[in-house]
Structures are given as C-alpha cells and as structure tokens.
Design a protein around this motif. Sequence first.
Motif, PDB file in Angstrom:
ATOM      1  N   THR A   1       0.816  -1.215   0.000  1.00 18.85           N
ATOM      2  CA  THR A   1       0.000   0.000   0.000  1.00 18.85           C
ATOM      3  C   THR A   1       0.847   1.262   0.000  1.00 18.85           C
ATOM      4  OG1 THR A   1      -0.125  -0.017   2.415  1.00 18.85           O
ATOM      5  CG2 THR A   1      -1.870  -1.157   1.222  1.00 18.85           C
ATOM      6  N   ASN A   2       2.077   1.161   0.475  1.00 16.75           N
ATOM      7  CA  ASN A   2       2.905   2.353   0.672  1.00 16.75           C
ATOM      8  C   ASN A   2       4.125   2.357  -0.241  1.00 16.75           C
ATOM      9  OD1 ASN A   2       1.478   3.680   2.963  1.00 16.75           O
ATOM     10  ND2 ASN A   2       1.940   1.738   3.974  1.00 16.75           N
ATOM     11  N   ALA A   3       3.885   2.188  -1.528  1.00 19.58           N
ATOM     12  CA  ALA A   3       4.979   2.263  -2.492  1.00 19.58           C
ATOM     13  C   ALA A   3       5.562   3.674  -2.510  1.00 19.58           C
ATOM     14  CB  ALA A   3       4.478   1.881  -3.880  1.00 19.58           C
ATOM     15  N   LYS A   4       6.800   3.795  -2.970  1.00 17.13           N
ATOM     16  CA  LYS A   4       7.475   5.089  -2.960  1.00 17.13           C
ATOM     17  C   LYS A   4       6.752   6.124  -3.815  1.00 17.13           C
ATOM     18  CE  LYS A   4      12.118   3.306  -2.018  1.00 17.13           C
ATOM     19  NZ  LYS A   4      13.524   3.201  -2.519  1.00 17.13           N
ATOM     20  N   ASP A   5       6.060   5.671  -4.865  1.00 21.40           N
ATOM     21  CA  ASP A   5       5.389   6.621  -5.752  1.00 21.40           C
ATOM     22  C   ASP A   5       3.924   6.832  -5.382  1.00 21.40           C
ATOM     23  OD1 ASP A   5       4.555   4.109  -6.445  1.00 21.40           O
ATOM     24  OD2 ASP A   5       4.990   4.293  -8.588  1.00 21.40           O
ATOM     25  N   ARG A   6       3.530   6.451  -4.185  1.00 21.44           N
ATOM     26  CA  ARG A   6       2.159   6.696  -3.732  1.00 21.44           C
ATOM     27  C   ARG A   6       1.914   8.196  -3.613  1.00 21.44           C
ATOM     28  NH1 ARG A   6      -0.395   4.976   2.165  1.00 21.44           N
ATOM     29  NH2 ARG A   6      -2.516   5.720   1.759  1.00 21.44           N
ATOM     30  N   ASP A   7       0.741   8.645  -4.035  1.00 20.18           N
ATOM     31  CA  ASP A   7       0.433  10.076  -4.010  1.00 20.18           C
ATOM     32  C   ASP A   7       0.140  10.571  -2.594  1.00 20.18           C
ATOM     33  OD1 ASP A   7      -0.340  12.555  -5.694  1.00 20.18           O
ATOM     34  OD2 ASP A   7      -2.066  12.278  -4.374  1.00 20.18           O
ATOM     35  N   ARG A   8      -0.572   9.794  -1.792  1.00 21.76           N
ATOM     36  CA  ARG A   8      -0.817  10.057  -0.366  1.00 21.76           C
ATOM     37  C   ARG A   8      -1.769  11.213  -0.087  1.00 21.76           C
ATOM     38  NH1 ARG A   8       2.941   6.996   2.408  1.00 21.76           N
ATOM     39  NH2 ARG A   8       4.709   6.298   1.154  1.00 21.76           N
ATOM     40  N   ARG A   9      -2.583  11.605  -1.051  1.00 19.35           N
ATOM     41  CA  ARG A   9      -3.532  12.688  -0.788  1.00 19.35           C
ATOM     42  C   ARG A   9      -4.971  12.196  -0.652  1.00 19.35           C
ATOM     43  NH1 ARG A   9      -1.997  17.123  -5.247  1.00 19.35           N
ATOM     44  NH2 ARG A   9      -1.404  15.252  -6.442  1.00 19.35           N
ATOM     45  N   HIS A  10      -5.169  10.889  -0.676  1.00 26.03           N
ATOM     46  CA  HIS A  10      -6.505  10.318  -0.486  1.00 26.03           C
ATOM     47  C   HIS A  10      -6.396   9.184   0.523  1.00 26.03           C
ATOM     48  CE1 HIS A  10     -10.282   8.203  -1.309  1.00 26.03           C
ATOM     49  NE2 HIS A  10     -10.700   9.300  -1.901  1.00 26.03           N
ATOM     50  N   PRO A  11      -7.320   9.089   1.482  1.00 25.41           N
ATOM     51  CA  PRO A  11      -7.171   8.113   2.571  1.00 25.41           C
ATOM     52  C   PRO A  11      -7.289   6.658   2.154  1.00 25.41           C
ATOM     53  CG  PRO A  11      -9.298   9.215   2.701  1.00 25.41           C
ATOM     54  CD  PRO A  11      -8.501   9.958   1.676  1.00 25.41           C
ATOM     55  N   THR A  12      -7.936   6.365   1.030  1.00 25.23           N
ATOM     56  CA  THR A  12      -8.061   4.970   0.597  1.00 25.23           C
ATOM     57  C   THR A  12      -7.442   4.764  -0.783  1.00 25.23           C
ATOM     58  OG1 THR A  12     -10.263   5.308  -0.376  1.00 25.23           O
ATOM     59  CG2 THR A  12     -10.171   4.676   1.955  1.00 25.23           C
ATOM     60  N   GLU A  13      -6.374   5.479  -1.063  1.00 29.61           N
ATOM     61  CA  GLU A  13      -5.702   5.376  -2.363  1.00 29.61           C
ATOM     62  C   GLU A  13      -5.219   3.949  -2.626  1.00 29.61           C
ATOM     63  OE1 GLU A  13      -1.558   6.920  -4.470  1.00 29.61           O
ATOM     64  OE2 GLU A  13      -2.313   7.913  -2.665  1.00 29.61           O
ATOM     65  N   LYS A  14      -5.505   3.449  -3.811  1.00 29.00           N
ATOM     66  CA  LYS A  14      -5.021   2.137  -4.229  1.00 29.00           C
ATOM     67  C   LYS A  14      -3.686   2.293  -4.958  1.00 29.00           C
ATOM     68  CE  LYS A  14      -8.926   0.136  -2.992  1.00 29.00           C
ATOM     69  NZ  LYS A  14      -9.598   1.333  -2.453  1.00 29.00           N
ATOM     70  N   PRO A  15      -2.811   1.300  -4.888  1.00 26.09           N
ATOM     71  CA  PRO A  15      -1.568   1.358  -5.664  1.00 26.09           C
ATOM     72  C   PRO A  15      -1.882   1.322  -7.163  1.00 26.09           C
ATOM     73  CG  PRO A  15      -1.486  -0.367  -3.973  1.00 26.09           C
ATOM     74  CD  PRO A  15      -2.904   0.074  -4.074  1.00 26.09           C
ATOM     75  N   TRP A  16      -1.256   2.179  -7.935  1.00 28.60           N
ATOM     76  CA  TRP A  16      -1.573   2.196  -9.362  1.00 28.60           C
ATOM     77  C   TRP A  16      -1.131   0.896 -10.033  1.00 28.60           C
ATOM     78  CZ3 TRP A  16       1.656   1.472 -13.415  1.00 28.60           C
ATOM     79  CH2 TRP A  16       3.022   1.703 -13.246  1.00 28.60           C
ATOM     80  N   ARG A  17      -0.117   0.236  -9.476  1.00 28.44           N
ATOM     81  CA  ARG A  17       0.318  -1.038 -10.061  1.00 28.44           C
ATOM     82  C   ARG A  17      -0.731  -2.132  -9.852  1.00 28.44           C
ATOM     83  NH1 ARG A  17       4.861   1.538  -8.402  1.00 28.44           N
ATOM     84  NH2 ARG A  17       6.587   1.666  -9.910  1.00 28.44           N
ATOM     85  N   LEU A  18      -1.440  -2.089  -8.734  1.00 29.86           N
ATOM     86  CA  LEU A  18      -2.560  -3.006  -8.528  1.00 29.86           C
ATOM     87  C   LEU A  18      -3.638  -2.754  -9.570  1.00 29.86           C
ATOM     88  CD1 LEU A  18      -4.435  -4.981  -6.959  1.00 29.86           C
ATOM     89  CD2 LEU A  18      -5.057  -3.022  -5.501  1.00 29.86           C
ATOM     90  N   MET A  19      -3.998  -1.487  -9.757  1.00 32.06           N
ATOM     91  CA  MET A  19      -5.036  -1.164 -10.725  1.00 32.06           C
ATOM     92  C   MET A  19      -4.594  -1.509 -12.142  1.00 32.06           C
ATOM     93  SD  MET A  19      -7.032  -0.345  -8.434  1.00 32.06           S
ATOM     94  CE  MET A  19      -8.439  -0.158  -9.522  1.00 32.06           C
ATOM     95  N   ALA A  20      -3.306  -1.333 -12.437  1.00 31.98           N
ATOM     96  CA  ALA A  20      -2.797  -1.684 -13.763  1.00 31.98           C
ATOM     97  C   ALA A  20      -2.902  -3.186 -14.004  1.00 31.98           C
ATOM     98  CB  ALA A  20      -1.349  -1.220 -13.907  1.00 31.98           C
ATOM     99  N   GLU A  21      -2.609  -3.989 -12.976  1.00 31.33           N
ATOM    100  CA  GLU A  21      -2.723  -5.443 -13.123  1.00 31.33           C
ATOM    101  C   GLU A  21      -4.175  -5.847 -13.360  1.00 31.33           C
ATOM    102  OE1 GLU A  21      -1.446  -9.612 -10.864  1.00 31.33           O
ATOM    103  OE2 GLU A  21      -1.086  -7.680  -9.876  1.00 31.33           O
ATOM    104  N   LEU A  22      -5.095  -5.230 -12.626  1.00 29.26           N
ATOM    105  CA  LEU A  22      -6.514  -5.529 -12.828  1.00 29.26           C
ATOM    106  C   LEU A  22      -6.968  -5.109 -14.223  1.00 29.26           C
ATOM    107  CD1 LEU A  22      -7.973  -4.416  -9.372  1.00 29.26           C
ATOM    108  CD2 LEU A  22      -7.489  -6.743 -10.158  1.00 29.26           C
TER     109      LEU A  22
END
Length: 220
Positions: A123-144
């Motif tokens: 959940t806390n990758a280095k490139d996480r934006d961190r401006r939304h409390p339930t932000e998903k990793p973009w790599r997870l969304m890319a895999e989906l």
Amino acid sequence: MHQAKAKASQRKLRTDGKPEIQSLDFDAIDDIRDEVVSQCAAICSGWLLAFCSPEGVGRWANTINASDAKYKRACVWIKPDAAPQMNGQGPAMGAENFVVAWCGTGYAKWNAGGKRGVYTHCTNAKDRDRRHPTEKPWRLMAELINDFTNPDQLILDPFMGSGTTGVACVKQGRRFIGIEKSERYFDIACERISAAQREPDMFLSSKKTQVGLFDAEAAE
C-alpha cells in the motif's frame, strides 16, 4: 469502487502526541449500492469490480445477483505492508476484498487464463500520491486493468477519488471516464492523470492516443 466507513461523529484522539486520526470525508456506499449496481449493469458491457471489506462481500453478491449482472467471485488484494494492530485485541487486517461481476452478454471473458484471484501489492509504495485516505496502488489497478480489459477499451470509475484508476488507464493504453463528487479529490485526479499523460508508459505503442479526462471521444 470501494466501500468506505461512514463518518464518525467525533475525531479520534491519539495519546502519543502525533496528529489526530481524521475520519474519512465521504459516506458509506450501503445506501446507494442497489442503484450503483443497477446503473453499472445497464451501461457496462464487460466486467464490474467493487472493492469492499470481507464483511461486505455477501452484501455485494446479493445485490449483484438481484441485478442483470452475473456475480462471479470475490478476489483478494494482499497487503504485505499493512499496518499492525498493536492493542493486542486481535489480528490486523492484511488484505482487502473486491467482488467481480460480468455485465456483458454470453460467456465471461478475461485475459488471465487460470490465474487465481489473489493480487499482492504494497500500500505504501514510494510513488504513492498520499492525498486520499483509501488510495489504491496504481500497479494493482494496472494489473486488474490488464486482466479484465483490452487495449483501447473504455473504463468507468464512478468513485474516482484521487484518480489512481485513471493513471493506470493512461499507462496501460485504456480510455477512461472518472466521476468524483469531491471537488478537492477531483482536482487532484485531474492533476495526476494529466501528469501521467505527459509521461506515457514507454512500453505502449506510440500509435496509441492517450485520451484526456474531458475528451469528448471518451464518452462515445
């Protein structure tokens, strides 16, 4: 989509001197789940994915089964870096579920063959934006996106948040429509998606056109 907890009536105070824990600034989806599923089933010609708690899987399945969509399965997102539960009162949550439904005609089709519905992303990758409390990793969304859609298909996120799905769509060569009622998160999403469009994925064909969030062609 995700299932958020309802707003708390009071702020929770920390005892260690660190900043107070803020309540989520959006409401639960329970009151609108039936309408969300009904509308998505009516306009979607492919897959419907909805993130939820383990306790919410049954409610989503019941709602989907009562609609024109076909409930398929509950999948799981494993979070190796999930926060521990330090009060000693039980195990910490180390995963999040999402339900999968088919809204198209005929047999359901996906791109991952016999792959299991288990996705592992921190959940806390280095490139996480961190401006939304339930932000998903973009790599997870890319895999989906790669598993459930094809290049140049149109993806709708009716609860866009800070735009992570849109960022992943840009990187994976999909078109995207996002809806977000919070003006603050909407602006953040536009900023992030625009930045992703300026830096397209190096592995995408140069012939693919990245479609803007407000591009009229995306609605066709």
